[in-house]
Motif scaffolding. Structure first.
Motif, short mmCIF file in Angstrom:
data_model
loop_
_atom_site.label_atom_id
_atom_site.label_comp_id
_atom_site.label_asym_id
_atom_site.label_seq_id
_atom_site.Cartn_x
_atom_site.Cartn_y
_atom_site.Cartn_z
N ALA A 1 -36.31 42.82 4.84
CA ALA A 1 -35.75 42.43 6.14
C ALA A 1 -36.58 41.32 6.76
O ALA A 1 -37.73 41.15 6.42
N SER A 2 -36.03 40.54 7.66
CA SER A 2 -36.65 39.29 8.06
C SER A 2 -37.51 39.41 9.30
O SER A 2 -37.26 40.20 10.19
N GLY A 3 -38.60 38.53 9.28
CA GLY A 3 -39.26 38.13 10.49
C GLY A 3 -40.23 39.07 11.14
O GLY A 3 -40.62 38.83 12.26
N ARG B 1 -47.25 36.38 9.07
CA ARG B 1 -45.85 36.36 9.48
C ARG B 1 -45.03 35.72 8.34
O ARG B 1 -45.48 34.78 7.71
N GLU B 2 -43.81 36.23 8.13
CA GLU B 2 -42.98 35.70 7.04
C GLU B 2 -41.56 35.46 7.55
O GLU B 2 -40.97 36.30 8.22
N ALA B 3 -41.01 34.29 7.20
CA ALA B 3 -39.65 33.95 7.60
C ALA B 3 -38.62 34.47 6.62
O ALA B 3 -37.44 34.59 6.97
N LYS B 4 -39.01 34.74 5.38
CA LYS B 4 -38.12 35.28 4.35
C LYS B 4 -36.86 34.44 4.17
O LYS B 4 -35.77 34.96 3.98
N GLY C 1 -40.81 30.75 16.38
CA GLY C 1 -41.25 31.97 17.05
C GLY C 1 -42.44 32.61 16.34
O GLY C 1 -43.35 33.14 17.00
N LEU C 2 -42.45 32.59 15.01
CA LEU C 2 -43.57 33.16 14.26
C LEU C 2 -44.85 32.37 14.52
O LEU C 2 -45.94 32.96 14.65
N LEU C 3 -44.73 31.05 14.62
CA LEU C 3 -45.91 30.23 14.93
C LEU C 3 -46.42 30.50 16.34
O LEU C 3 -47.63 30.56 16.58
N THR C 4 -45.50 30.68 17.27
CA THR C 4 -45.91 31.02 18.64
C THR C 4 -46.71 32.32 18.65
O THR C 4 -47.74 32.43 19.33
N ASP C 5 -46.24 33.30 17.88
CA ASP C 5 -46.93 34.59 17.80
C ASP C 5 -48.37 34.42 17.33
O ASP C 5 -49.30 34.97 17.94
N VAL C 6 -48.56 33.72 16.21
CA VAL C 6 -49.91 33.65 15.64
C VAL C 6 -50.83 32.74 16.43
O VAL C 6 -52.03 33.01 16.55
#
Length: 323
Positions: free
Chosen positions: A15-17, A71-74, A82-87
């Motif tokens: 599953a993604s993200g 984080r993985e976008a799959k 959004g994943l870059l904002t998180d990290v």
């Protein structure tokens, strides 16, 4: 040609993200640890394991002196900002960005945190670096040279399928694919083959893309480089279309043929870049590496399932034959 052993980074679909944190991260003394963010364009667990083991060999170990924020976008590239904002909110010392979509998102997200490309298809054309020798900004890392391999790959297609008239070129919304598609169309035309692009923006679009290629009378499919999408080889097999991949991992997953750089070397090199940056080197001053080992792999089990006979000349060219 001498056969070489082929090391495969297996990719799997989930599953993604969602963030996946190392098991021992909670025990890490973060005040004394270096923090590395890993953001992958594809399914990232195999990449995480390679990065983790490579960093450990360089003296960095989770729970002791390292925290990895993963984080993985799959394959769902729209999730990358959004994943870059998180990290970035976690204040990493370095970001490892796997493949061009993640690198582009990382570049948009920060101009100050060091970014390691792992790898990029066209780092200069994409605007990631000024030159291979002197990157000049906050980005450095590894290039994969996929564009440079297209003409030779299509020569292999011509040898393996001497009567082919039309190929389908499978692309995604990877930002490098329009240029790579243009290269493929021109290279195919130079040897008398018509090429047409078909897009599968996300993994769930693959079946439709193969049906469209079949409907357009494509006889062979050329898959441009992307983080591996595990559903792709069985879909290709079910379609009855012989498929050649730029990413070598696919042949171990049931793909017919692949020609490209040795994949795992990108991630061991990325760990080396991280080490140098953590020790004070600036990305602007660290030259971009290019691969030196390229693998042509043929899966004879898939050829048999497709009812194909691969010419002996092509088999003799292969670095590895899966039987």
């Amino acid at each position: 040609m001498k056969r070489r052993e082929f090391i495969v980074a297996v990719a799997a679909t989930t599953a993604s993200g969602l963030a996946i944190l190392p098991i021992d991260q909670a025990a890490a003394d973060t005040s004394q640890s270096r923090r590395v963010a890993l953001v992958t364009s594809g399914q990232g667990v195999p990449v995480l394991e390679l990065i983790r083991s490579s960093l450990k060999k360089l003296g960095y170990e989770e729970g002791k002196n390292l925290v990895i924020d993963f984080r993985e976008a799959k394959g769902n590239y729209a999730s990358l900002p959004g994943l870059l904002t998180d990290v970035i909110a976690l204040n990493p010392d370095v970001i490892i960005a796997e493949a061009t979509p993640a690198i582009a998102a990382a570049q948009q997200a920060t101009s100050t945190i060091p970014i390691v490309m792992a790898p990029s298809t066209d780092p200069i054309g994409s605007g990631f670096v000024k030159s291979f020798a002197h990157p000049g900004g906050n980005i450095t890392g590894v290039a994969n040279m996929f564009g440079d391999l297209t003409a030779k790959t299509l020569d292999i297609v011509r040898l393996a399928f001497p009567n082919v008239k039309k190929i389908g070129v499978l692309i995604s919304n990877n930002p490098t694919h329009p240029n790579l598609l243009d290269v493929a169309i021109k290279a195919a035309g130079a040897i008398g083959i018509t090429a047409e692009g078909f897009i599968a923006a996300n993994p769930e679009d693959l079946e439709t893309a193969f049906a469209d290629m079949k409907g357009a009378n494509c006889e062979v499919v050329y898959v441009l480089a992307d983080p591996p999408r595990p559903a792709l080889p069985p879909i290709a097999l079910n379609s009855g279309l012989p498929t050649i991949f730029q990413v070598s991992s696919y042949t171990a997953m049931g793909g017919l043929m692949s020609y490209g750089p040795e994949i795992t070397a990108f991630f061991t090199s990325a760990a080396s870049y991280v080490d140098r940056i953590l020790k004070g080197a600036k990305p602007a001053d660290i030259p971009v590496e290019q691969p030196t080992t390229f693998l042509f792999v043929v899966n004879l089990r898939t050829a048999k399932a497709l009812g194909l006979t691969i010419p002996e000349q092509v088999l003799l060219m292969a670095d590895k034959v899966i039987e």
